[in-house]
Structure formats: C-alpha cells, structure tokens
Design an enzyme around this catalytic site. Structure first.
Site, PDB file in Angstrom:
ATOM      1  N   LEU A   1       0.863  -1.187   0.000  1.00 35.49           N
ATOM      2  CA  LEU A   1       0.000   0.000   0.000  1.00 35.49           C
ATOM      3  C   LEU A   1       0.892   1.228   0.000  1.00 35.49           C
ATOM      4  CD1 LEU A   1      -2.608  -0.968   2.768  1.00 35.49           C
ATOM      5  CD2 LEU A   1      -2.983  -0.980   0.303  1.00 35.49           C
ATOM      6  N   HIS A   2       0.660   2.145  -0.954  1.00 33.58           N
ATOM      7  CA  HIS A   2       1.474   3.356  -0.958  1.00 33.58           C
ATOM      8  C   HIS A   2       0.705   4.592  -1.414  1.00 33.58           C
ATOM      9  CE1 HIS A   2       1.677   2.345  -5.231  1.00 33.58           C
ATOM     10  NE2 HIS A   2       2.056   3.586  -5.463  1.00 33.58           N
ATOM     11  N   ARG A   3      -0.470   4.413  -2.028  1.00 33.35           N
ATOM     12  CA  ARG A   3      -1.173   5.583  -2.569  1.00 33.35           C
ATOM     13  C   ARG A   3      -1.760   6.422  -1.444  1.00 33.35           C
ATOM     14  NH1 ARG A   3      -1.158   5.653  -7.870  1.00 33.35           N
ATOM     15  NH2 ARG A   3      -0.707   3.682  -8.927  1.00 33.35           N
TER      16      ARG A   3
END
Length: 364
Positions: A209-211
C-alpha cells in the site's frame, strides 16, 4: 547512428527500460546504427538502487544522475526540467524515450520538444480517468506532445485514437515490464523473511500500500488493514512497507501476530514472494501486471485502474477503496473460486525487440 536518450526517474522505470537497453546493445552490435544515453533524473531516492540493482537487471549504471529528488510536484518538475535541459543541450539526441507516468516522464518530454527533439512514450495511452492522481496528469500531458507511442494494449490504442493521435504514430508492441519479469523469473531470490517467518508456498498473502488515498487517511488505513486481518483466516500477511507508511502504522498502533511489516525488498526478492503467494493485495498498477502474468490472484484497493486488461484477461479484481468491499472478494479467494487468468496479447517477453524494430523503420 541513432542517438537515443532514455529517461528513468524511479525504480519501476528501470524494469521497463532494461530490455530496451539490451535490444539497443544488440542492434549496435549487429548493425552499429544505434546507441543510447541513460539519464536517471534521481526523482525517487531508493537505497535499494545500488550497483547490485543494475547488475541484477544486467544493465550499466546510468550515464548521469540529475539528483532531482524531493520538493513539491511543481518544484520537482521544475528541477528536472532545468537539469535535463542542460543535459540534453550538452548531449543532443535524435530521440528522447520516456517510460511510464512519473513526473520525470512529463518533465523530460516537455524539455525535449522545446529543444526540437522527438519524443517516444513507452506505455503511452493508458488512462485511469482519475485526475486526482498525479500520474494521470503526467500521462495526459506527455501524450499530448509525444511523436511515437509504444502501447501495451488495444485499450491504450483506442484512448490515443479518441484523443486525435494518428494511426501511424501508434505502435502496439506489448509490455516491457513483462520482458523483464520473464527474463528474470529464473533468477528470483528467496528473501531472508521466507525462513524468518516460516513461509510456505501458497499459504501467505503479500500486501503493498502506498497511494495517498489509502495510507494518508489514517482511519481509512486502519479500517482497511483491520478488514484484511479479519478476512484472511490464519494466513501470514507479508507487508513490505515504505518508511513513511511504517511511521503511520506505528502511530496508529496497528499490529497483529499475522501482520508482518518488513523492509522494502529487491525486485528479485519481492517477485519471489509474489510468485508463491496465495494472493496479492495492492494499490500498485505494475504489480497487477506482474501478478496477472504469474497467474497469482490480485486484489487492487483502488476505485479505478489504467490497466483494465489485468481485470478482463488477468487475475486482478478492482476491489475499491471502501474497506467494506473486501470481504466478498476474500471469501471468493478462500473458496477457490478465483479466476485463472489468460495470456495477455504481446505480453510475451519480446516487446523491446519490437520497439527497436520500429525505431529502425521510422525516420527520426
């Protein structure tokens, strides 16, 4: 002699340009009519991008690193444009080749056109139609000033034609990211966490997860991870985590005996985990492509995707950003009812060869 300047700004860009460099090197060896200069804008600092990173991809280190990391979107765009203008004036090219959709892609395309240098965009024409994503703005601007488009899908071709691009500018060649994946698949390397966590093939889930939509809204992130933990039975969850996200997790006191946050992994280590996972839960576009080719179930925590072929033909499903959406998808995964996926046209490991064949034909 064609002189091609190739732009890369972030780690995934190098996966996309490595096979193109190999194909140029072969053309130079066979015919002596093509050469390249690799410009790393330095957009993303990544401590994993050491000499060994380039050795793994079997490419030389960049000819230059412009070291344009940090700052706001506008500051970084300006820094890249100023630095690349000097670079291109000092080292003129017949063509500037940009890949993907990072800020460097857009900034260097703008500089090239203002210096009257033609631009080719690898991965042109993909669209999410979500203007809240910086990447979508980068795609739209880049494609509005590109001369030659190398596309990954018929959907991308249609997007370009609908925006007024002429047929003779569009070349459907496939996906260079998959060239790298297929070439490197025999070299995937078992990470230390495999034994440390006692992982077993098909019996764990990989998460990324990075957004901002998922990690910056703290209550959203907590609800999403709680929902993942609640619906993944007793499987370990392996979460290679960016330091920024790690700090948020720590602040929220998010922990569970099955949730294993680990340091970011190298390309070969990460894909070793993906290939053997029961599933991947991600908000990354590139990982959906790799998972689909490796036939690994993929759940994408986004409301849109610029890679619809991973859903229509691959193993990916668009879950959305609402945590409540997760449960039925995970139920389907655990009931063994996930789609198998099929071959995606031209994602066959020969995309870079097709790109170089086109460049040999067109009049630069």
């Amino acid at each position: 002699m064609y002189n091609i300047t190739i732009i890369a700004g972030a780690r995934p860009n190098f996966m996309k340009i490595a096979p193109i460099i190999h194909a140029i090197q072969k053309a130079k060896q066979d015919h002596g009519d093509m050469d390249y200069r690799l410009v790393h804008t330095g957009q993303h600092y990544d401590k994993n991008m050491s000499g060994s990173f380039f050795e793994q991809l079997e490419i030389p280190e960049p000819h230059v690193n412009l070291e344009c990391s940090g700052g706001t979107q506008a500051e970084q765009t300006a820094a890249i444009m100023m630095s690349f203008e000097k670079e291109l004036m000092a080292n003129p090219a017949d063509l500037v080749l940009v890949v993907g959709d990072v800020t460097s892609t857009m900034a260097c395309a703008l500089v090239a056109q203002k210096l009257h240098t033609k631009v080719a965009h690898v991965e042109g024409g993909i669209r999410s139609d979500d203007w809240s994503m910086p990447e979508e703005i980068n795609r739209l601007v880049t494609d509005s000033i590109t001369n030659y488009f190398f596309t990954t899908s018929e959907t991308a071709n249609t997007n370009l034609k609908q925006s007024g691009v002429k047929d003779d500018q569009i070349f459907f060649v496939g996906n260079t990211m998959i060239d790298t994946l297929l070439k490197q698949r025999p070299n995937f390397a078992q990470p230390k966490v495999w034994n440390e966590l006692g992982l077993d093939e098909g019996n764990y889930i990989v998460m990324t997860l990075h957004r901002p939509a998922n990690v910056d809204e703290e209550s959203q992130l907590k609800d999403m991870i709680d929902e993942i933990i609640a619906n993944t039975q007793d499987l370990p969850l392996v979460f290679p985590v960016h330091p920024r996200t790690a700090k948020i997790l720590e602040r929220l006191h998010i922990s569970h005996s099955r949730l294993h946050t680990v340091e970011p992994l190298s390309y070969l280590e990460f894909n070793y985990l993906v290939e053997r996972a029961k599933a991947v839960i991600t908000d990354s576009g590139g990982i959906t492509e790799e998972a689909s080719v490796m036939r690994v179930p993929c759940l994408t925590l986004r409301d849109n995707t610029e890679r619809p072929e991973t859903i229509t033909l691959g193993t990916n499903e668009l879950v959305g950003t609402n945590p409540d959406n997760l449960k039925p998808y995970l139920n389907r995964l655990f009931s063994g009812d996930w789609k198998k996926g099929q071959d995606i046209p031209l994602w066959d490991g020969k995309t870079a060869e097709r790109i170089i064949a086109v460049l040999n034909q067109i009049n630069l």
